[in-house]
Motif scaffolding. Sequence first.
Motif, short mmCIF file in Angstrom:
data_model
loop_
_atom_site.label_atom_id
_atom_site.label_comp_id
_atom_site.label_asym_id
_atom_site.label_seq_id
_atom_site.Cartn_x
_atom_site.Cartn_y
_atom_site.Cartn_z
N HIS A 185 48.78 53.71 44.05
CA HIS A 185 49.28 54.37 43.75
C HIS A 185 48.55 55.14 42.61
O HIS A 185 48.98 55.03 41.43
CB HIS A 185 49.73 53.72 42.70
CG HIS A 185 48.97 52.34 42.10
ND1 HIS A 185 48.58 51.30 42.88
CD2 HIS A 185 48.21 52.76 41.18
CE1 HIS A 185 47.10 50.44 42.72
NE2 HIS A 185 46.93 51.89 41.13
N TYR A 186 47.94 56.11 43.10
CA TYR A 186 47.02 57.27 42.65
C TYR A 186 47.41 58.70 42.71
O TYR A 186 47.56 59.09 43.46
CB TYR A 186 45.19 57.29 42.95
CG TYR A 186 45.29 55.80 42.98
CD1 TYR A 186 45.16 54.64 42.09
CD2 TYR A 186 44.39 55.25 44.49
CE1 TYR A 186 44.42 53.41 41.87
CE2 TYR A 186 44.12 53.79 44.30
CZ TYR A 186 44.48 53.29 43.37
OH TYR A 186 43.99 51.70 43.26
N GLN A 187 48.04 59.33 41.47
CA GLN A 187 48.77 60.72 41.49
C GLN A 187 48.02 61.81 42.03
O GLN A 187 47.90 63.01 42.99
CB GLN A 187 48.66 60.88 40.35
CG GLN A 187 50.08 60.91 39.75
CD GLN A 187 50.64 61.09 38.35
OE1 GLN A 187 49.22 61.73 37.58
NE2 GLN A 187 51.37 60.72 37.31
N PRO A 192 44.56 39.86 43.78
CA PRO A 192 43.29 39.94 44.97
C PRO A 192 41.98 39.81 44.97
O PRO A 192 41.28 39.64 45.91
CB PRO A 192 44.46 40.89 46.00
CG PRO A 192 45.71 40.80 45.08
CD PRO A 192 45.69 40.31 44.03
N TYR A 193 41.94 40.74 43.68
CA TYR A 193 40.13 41.22 43.76
C TYR A 193 39.45 39.92 43.22
O TYR A 193 38.90 40.38 43.61
CB TYR A 193 40.53 42.09 42.09
CG TYR A 193 41.29 43.55 42.54
CD1 TYR A 193 41.40 43.89 44.00
CD2 TYR A 193 41.43 43.81 41.14
CE1 TYR A 193 42.04 44.95 43.89
CE2 TYR A 193 42.42 45.30 41.18
CZ TYR A 193 42.62 45.82 42.55
OH TYR A 193 43.26 47.07 42.58
N ASN A 194 39.95 38.71 42.59
CA ASN A 194 39.26 37.74 42.61
C ASN A 194 39.20 37.02 43.65
O ASN A 194 38.00 36.26 44.21
CB ASN A 194 39.89 37.36 41.31
CG ASN A 194 39.13 37.82 39.40
OD1 ASN A 194 38.26 38.48 40.02
ND2 ASN A 194 39.93 37.79 38.88
N THR A 238 34.62 48.78 39.93
CA THR A 238 34.02 50.08 38.87
C THR A 238 34.93 51.16 38.79
O THR A 238 34.68 52.14 37.64
CB THR A 238 32.90 50.11 40.21
OG1 THR A 238 34.07 49.82 41.10
CG2 THR A 238 32.09 50.25 39.38
N TYR A 239 36.65 51.40 39.28
CA TYR A 239 37.01 52.64 38.91
C TYR A 239 37.44 52.60 37.45
O TYR A 239 37.97 53.81 37.13
CB TYR A 239 38.04 52.97 40.19
CG TYR A 239 39.39 51.41 40.35
CD1 TYR A 239 39.96 51.71 39.78
CD2 TYR A 239 39.08 50.88 41.23
CE1 TYR A 239 41.24 51.04 40.53
CE2 TYR A 239 39.36 50.15 41.57
CZ TYR A 239 40.56 49.98 41.06
OH TYR A 239 41.34 48.68 41.80
N TYR A 240 37.92 51.27 36.91
CA TYR A 240 38.74 51.17 35.52
C TYR A 240 37.27 51.65 34.76
O TYR A 240 37.58 52.11 33.89
CB TYR A 240 38.93 49.72 35.36
CG TYR A 240 40.35 49.33 36.69
CD1 TYR A 240 41.65 49.70 36.67
CD2 TYR A 240 40.02 48.02 37.42
CE1 TYR A 240 42.50 49.67 36.87
CE2 TYR A 240 40.98 48.02 38.56
CZ TYR A 240 42.51 48.73 37.91
OH TYR A 240 43.05 48.07 39.00
N LEU A 241 35.76 51.53 35.70
CA LEU A 241 35.54 51.54 34.27
C LEU A 241 35.31 53.26 33.99
O LEU A 241 35.13 53.87 33.10
CB LEU A 241 33.89 50.51 34.33
CG LEU A 241 34.02 49.06 34.27
CD1 LEU A 241 32.76 48.96 35.21
CD2 LEU A 241 33.80 48.86 32.79
FE FE Z 1 43.03 48.50 41.66
#
Ligand code: FE
Length: 338
Positions: free
Chosen positions: A33-35, A161-163, A217-220
């Motif tokens: 969902h990344y522009q 899912p990440y956890n 990491t990408y959120y950071l």
């Molecule tokens: Fe994500």
Amino acid sequence: MKSSRLLLTLFATCTFTAATAQEKVLNLYSARHYQTDEALYANFTKQTGIKINRIEAKEDELLERIRNEGANSPADIFLTVDAARLAKADELGLFAPVKSKLLEERIPANLRSPDWFAFSTRARVIIANRDLVKTEDVQNYEDLASSKLRGKVCSRSGSHPYNISLMAALIAHIGEAKAEEWARGVVANFARAPKGGDTDQIKSVAAGECGVAVSNTYYLARLLRSEKAEDRRLMERVAIIWPNQKTYGTHINISGGGMLKAAPNKESAVKFLEYLAGDDAQRYFADGNNEWPAVASVPVKNLALETMGNFKADSLPVATLAKNAVAAQRIYDRAGWK
Ligand code: FE
């Protein structure tokens, strides 16, 4: 919600029937969902002349749709994030194996299965509020269960899912029994009941509501690169720790995809997967969302990623994460990590 889904379906029907027999097309179902992905797809059409019909929705919706469409599904490719989600599609028998010398050469063996390929990686790191926690006390995922952190750990849901994938890695490294003990220890340390996404955990750590949390990491990187001064100020209060550098390395997850069994345009589908492993696409694919390219030889120029520094990544095959996903969810459930 209902009406937007209907619109999406109508849109899909229109675009998918618009293609003429001689026109080469690729039908892409994407849960990304990344522009920034727009350029990635436009470039493929420019290079190959193959038009992309794209449906974007949440992964569960897309999977359900592919299943319902069955042998008549127009979908050629399913793209998503997280090994556990790719595993789910695989388990449902939706993927077709892809034999491609190029993909085998470019994508490292630990980042693919016979049915799907990772195209970028992200790491799951520990973040800490320096005023509340000594960073030397949280150098490993295992430390999150330490009694030193009573009342200081924040987390998103154990069902995310990440956890799940993080737990799947722990199962592989320390075994199910110890992994469950760990989960119980972390739950005992919770500052509050699990809620929100990774960005919410970062904000809570910065605000001092929690001492530690984990985040992709990408959120950071997104906050580090943000145009809003308040986002960058948040990051000044957050220490980023690469966990398990002295042992098995920091857990990494992936974004990836595969060709679907019922794909009507198999040739285009393989071309598309091969395109995603190319230098240009790898750069777009990774940098657009502040991730690392799966193809190690592709350089990344991303200040936020550079700021976070180098680290030793866990080399566990992502297929193992996928395999342990069910056991991981059971452990969270038993430990009360809601
Ligand atoms: Fe994500």
